[in-house]
Design an enzyme around this catalytic site. Structure first.
Site, PDB file in Angstrom:
ATOM      1  N   GLU A 244      62.238  65.164  13.219  1.00  0.00           N
ATOM      2  CA  GLU A 244      62.017  66.149  12.141  1.00  0.00           C
ATOM      3  C   GLU A 244      61.285  67.306  12.787  1.00  0.00           C
ATOM      4  O   GLU A 244      60.108  67.195  13.139  1.00  0.00           O
ATOM      5  CB  GLU A 244      61.216  65.499  11.009  1.00  0.00           C
ATOM      6  CG  GLU A 244      61.206  66.327   9.731  1.00  0.00           C
ATOM      7  CD  GLU A 244      60.011  67.246   9.651  1.00  0.00           C
ATOM      8  OE1 GLU A 244      60.192  68.463   9.944  1.00  0.00           O
ATOM      9  OE2 GLU A 244      58.928  66.772   9.313  1.00  0.00           O
ATOM     10  N   CYS A 278      56.408  73.040   8.546  1.00  0.00           N
ATOM     11  CA  CYS A 278      57.781  73.220   9.014  1.00  0.00           C
ATOM     12  C   CYS A 278      58.702  73.658   7.883  1.00  0.00           C
ATOM     13  O   CYS A 278      59.750  74.255   8.132  1.00  0.00           O
ATOM     14  CB  CYS A 278      58.292  71.930   9.645  1.00  0.00           C
ATOM     15  SG  CYS A 278      58.096  70.478   8.575  1.00  0.00           S
ATOM     16  N   GLU A 378      59.746  80.255  14.784  1.00  0.00           N
ATOM     17  CA  GLU A 378      58.758  79.629  13.908  1.00  0.00           C
ATOM     18  C   GLU A 378      57.354  80.055  14.349  1.00  0.00           C
ATOM     19  O   GLU A 378      56.935  79.766  15.471  1.00  0.00           O
ATOM     20  CB  GLU A 378      58.892  78.112  13.960  1.00  0.00           C
ATOM     21  CG  GLU A 378      58.034  77.398  12.938  1.00  0.00           C
ATOM     22  CD  GLU A 378      58.273  75.900  12.928  1.00  0.00           C
ATOM     23  OE1 GLU A 378      58.344  75.323  11.824  1.00  0.00           O
ATOM     24  OE2 GLU A 378      58.391  75.308  14.016  1.00  0.00           O
TER      25      GLU A 378
END
Length: 471
Positions: A244, A278, A378
């Site tokens: 993940e 996230c 990110e």
């Protein structure tokens, strides 16, 4: 100063073989609050040996026995909810709303998996074959710092439900939280060796687990870069891997949205966990015809958000976890301006009136093109981008033009319209109009946001292997 000088192996708190130590900080004050002694490869071997020995009996346990274990773990964690919350506030600094969610989520992860287990059939019949879902083997979990309790508890709950045993390597930056949580898990009274916890650096303990010949399954949550390294190491022995990873989630405002209702939810998604999430909706896709109106609403709403120490329940955005993370976020705020985007609100440095702590000014860029690095990479901090779109087709092109595909958000006054949009978004989970979390639904990403799924039956099956017996 807190000294963490034990790890947890075979049902006992023991001194690690490793000698290296790491400092622990309060991110709201920048003060060192402790040290943690880190494990090494020998500690990994010891933990894996204990886990392997426990697997023989755990893999043969009944569904009822596993459910009882899960309930015991829930009760032990819930019993110290207040202590867990205090430790998370001090060592991580998350706002009160996130701390409250995280502690509750950690405890209920065991109940959610027990509920999944109750209705799950491990044996099935297909034609003249009997299918049995068997535990994949000894498992390893490698978890990050941004929701320490939740990641550990969810992965452990799933392993136990599958009849597996597990070695856990949490982030060394969360050692105070990990120590307290380990005390809770120990108090549940599970058989020795079912779970083992080794603090350590990723390039030492994490790498050793990723390549260990007795580990059959790895569940990792963290960055895409680290996930790629784990996948490469695991490939040598064909380990089963769940990853993940990162995200750059689109936060789509359709042109019929009621901005008074939607903008607070857009910001809640974008600034979730102080932006250190996230799933954060960091790309705000705005219809060109309402761009000025959306700018005004965003600026006004951000002005009301309080940044500060988590001890204040009115704080909405806490500090970054470390000086390194603060520097990283600052570098992206500079980069956005260099790329030609302009600051709608926020900017470099600490918020006004704050002279210490790794706090970031909540920042929103506009004039952003989806090819800019601030729109593609990110950032993992409270930094959002407003990207205009012409029509729904254009919005979908922007939303899907990313290497990530973890989560997406759609806001509209017409739910059916929002669902039609959701049907064409490339993401593992899509949230319409701020819908609440569903803990039994699959969670995981498309593309470089990961491999496999967590939660519910899909998460359980990631720890299982089907075996067919034909007769």
């Amino acid at each position: 100063m807190r000294t963490i000088d034990t790890i947890y192996i075979n049902g006992s708190f023991v001194r690690p073989h490793g000698k290296e130590e790491a400092p622990l900080f309060n991110p709201a004050t920048e003060e060192q609050i402790g040290t943690v002694r880190l494990g090494d490869e020998q500690d990994v071997d010891n933990a894996v040996s204990a886990t392997k020995a426990a697997f023989a009996s755990q893999s043969q346990s009944s569904k009822a026995e596993r459910i009882a274990m899960l309930h015991s773990l829930h009760d032990a964690v819930a019993a110290r909810a207040s202590d867990l919350a205090d430790a998370m506030r001090e060592e991580y600094g998350a706002p009160a709303s996130f701390v409250g969610f995280s502690v509750l989520h950690a405890a209920t992860a065991f109940l959610n998996m027990a509920k999944t287990l109750e209705s799950y059939e491990f044996r099935r019949r297909i034609g003249h074959a009997e299918i049995e879902m068997r535990p994949a083997g000894v498992a390893a979990a490698i978890t990050p710092w941004n929701s320490n309790y939740g990641f550990i508890c969810n992965k452990l709950a799933t392993a136990i439900a599958a009849g597996a045993t597990m070695v856990i390597k949490p982030s060394e930056m969360s050692a105070i939280q990990t120590q307290l949580l380990t005390e809770c898990l120990h108090a549940a009274g599970l058989p020795d060796g079912i779970f083992n916890i080794v603090n350590g650096y990723g390039h030492v303990v994490g790498a050793a687990l990723s390549s260990h010949h007795d580990i059959a399954k790895i569940s990792f949550t963290g960055s895409t870069v680290t996930g790629r390294a784990i996948l490469q190491a695991a490939s040598a022995t064909f380990k089963r891997v769940t990853l993940e990873l990162g995200g750059k989630s689109p936060n789509i405002i359709l042109d019929d949205a009621d901005l008074d209702l939607v903008i607070p939810q857009v910001l809640a998604a974008g600034f979730a966990n102080s932006g250190q999430a996230c799933i954060a909706g960091t790309r705000i896709l705005a219809p060109e015809g309402r761009l000025a109106e959306i700018h005004d609403h965003l600026a006004q709403a951000v002005a009301t958000l309080k940044v500060g120490d988590a001890s204040d329940p009115t704080v909405r955005i806490g500090p970054m976890v470390s000086r390194k993370q603060w520097d990283r976020v600052q570098s992206y705020i500079r980069l956005g301006q260099e790329e030609g985007a302009w600051l709608l609100t926020g900017g470099e440095g600490r918020p006004e009136g704050v002279d210490r702590g790794w706090f970031v000014r909540p920042t929103i860029f506009s004039g952003v093109d989806n090819d800019m690095r601030i729109a593609r990479e990110e950032i993992f901090g409270p930094v959002l981008c407003v990207i205009p779109y012409r029509d729904e087709t254009h919005a979908l092109e922007i939303a899907n033009d990313t290497v990530y595909g973890l989560q997406a958000y759609v806001f509209s006054s017409d739910v059916a319209r929002a669902k039609r949009m959701a049907d064409r978004i490339e993401a593992g989970r899509i949230v319409i109009n701020g819908a609440p979390h569903e803990p039994l639904a699959p969670f995981g990403g498309f593309k470089q946001s990961g491999i496999g799924r967590e939660f519910g039956a899909a998460g359980l099956e990631s720890f299982l292997e089907p075996r067919a017996v034909l007769s």
